[in-house]
Design a protein around this motif. Sequence first.
Motif, short mmCIF file in Angstrom:
data_model
loop_
_atom_site.label_atom_id
_atom_site.label_comp_id
_atom_site.label_asym_id
_atom_site.label_seq_id
_atom_site.Cartn_x
_atom_site.Cartn_y
_atom_site.Cartn_z
N ARG A 36 44.22 36.56 41.87
CA ARG A 36 45.47 36.47 41.09
C ARG A 36 46.61 35.87 41.92
O ARG A 36 47.53 35.29 41.39
N ALA A 69 37.84 37.18 31.51
CA ALA A 69 38.23 38.12 32.58
C ALA A 69 37.58 39.48 32.34
O ALA A 69 37.09 40.12 33.27
N SER A 126 32.60 32.63 39.71
CA SER A 126 33.58 33.69 39.43
C SER A 126 33.46 34.80 40.47
O SER A 126 32.56 34.80 41.32
N LEU A 127 34.35 35.76 40.33
CA LEU A 127 34.34 36.93 41.24
C LEU A 127 33.01 37.68 41.14
O LEU A 127 32.58 38.32 42.11
N LEU A 150 31.54 43.28 37.39
CA LEU A 150 32.05 43.93 38.60
C LEU A 150 31.88 45.45 38.52
O LEU A 150 31.65 46.12 39.53
N SER A 199 37.04 39.22 49.56
CA SER A 199 38.42 38.70 49.45
C SER A 199 38.57 37.39 50.22
O SER A 199 39.28 36.48 49.76
N ASP A 228 34.96 41.52 34.63
CA ASP A 228 35.12 42.95 34.94
C ASP A 228 33.84 43.72 34.65
O ASP A 228 33.47 44.63 35.39
N ASN A 259 36.39 45.31 45.13
CA ASN A 259 36.41 44.40 43.99
C ASN A 259 37.83 44.21 43.47
O ASN A 259 38.22 43.12 43.05
N SER A 260 38.61 45.28 43.50
CA SER A 260 40.01 45.16 43.04
C SER A 260 40.84 44.34 44.02
O SER A 260 41.73 43.58 43.61
N ARG A 316 40.11 40.85 43.28
CA ARG A 316 40.84 40.41 42.07
C ARG A 316 42.28 40.08 42.42
O ARG A 316 42.84 39.08 41.95
N TYR A 345 38.71 34.40 38.16
CA TYR A 345 38.86 35.60 37.33
C TYR A 345 39.07 35.18 35.87
O TYR A 345 39.80 35.80 35.13
#
Length: 257
Positions: free
Chosen positions: A113, A129, A191-192, A136, A19, A133, A105-106, A109, A121
């Motif tokens: 956002r 996206a 990206s994530l 992830l 994060s 996911d 991971n959430s 995200r 994302y």
Amino acid sequence: MSSGIKIFSYLPNPRVWKSLIAANFCGAKVEVVGDEPKNLPNWLWDYDARKLNENDKANSALIRKGRRGFTNDLYKTDEFLFAHPFGTVPAAFDSETKSGIFESNSIMRAVARSGKPNNLYGGNDKVLASRIDSFLDVNLVFAREHQVYILSVEKMNEVLYNRMKSAYEFYLDGIESALKINKFIVGDFMSLADIAFVCDVGYFLKEVNQRDALKGQGFDLISEKFKEEYPYCSDHLVGLSKQEEFSTVITDGFINL
Ligand SMILES: N[C@@H](CCC(=O)N[C@@H](CS)C(=O)NCC(=O)O)C(=O)O
């Protein structure tokens, strides 16, 4: 931009780094509260997490048995468990609504956002996206096997070891293939999926510190030949970890290839 994300965790924690790195890229507001792992049993797990006082310690209604990684009793409020039904850290909250967000991971995200417009994302592209996911999800399966493996490293057995080896090979074979085609995991942009990769694979490579414990039980390091077997992954990991958005978050010397 939203008002921000507050995270409670033991620290340092590679799951929190996800994060913080994302926030460095998108300017999201992230506040982190926590303490060393051994001290978290002395904290009240709550939106307003803090060290326990004498009243808290005397309040048996707060006591919950640790279930994953913690063997001691933990002090979690009902409000915490309402927001975080699985009771785990990192535990994030939307600062405005106090809604609980869990799973690293959430949380990452949510950070992406909540920041300035960014591509972490997939930007406005829903298919991208979804593809992020997908990476992830496979990352989480790998990270979960790693968690079980690390918690059992002093008492390893064939089944656990082979499960870990297979999860490691599955995840890294896929990432290696993706990186042979693209500069980043999903395409030509950060990206994530790249952030989760650096944090979780970097964390896994700490396996080297368990060399003697594993050897003594007849097992080799799963990651012994990481650099040779996964050259694209290795270069990606080292390259990204030197980038300022990563290096200012990751503990010095954590990624040592
Ligand atoms: N997959 C989760 C893992 C979270 C997790 O399992 N955290 C453990 C500590 S490593 C926990 O909070 N355990 C609380 C307990 O034992 O009650 C993530 O990525 O956030």
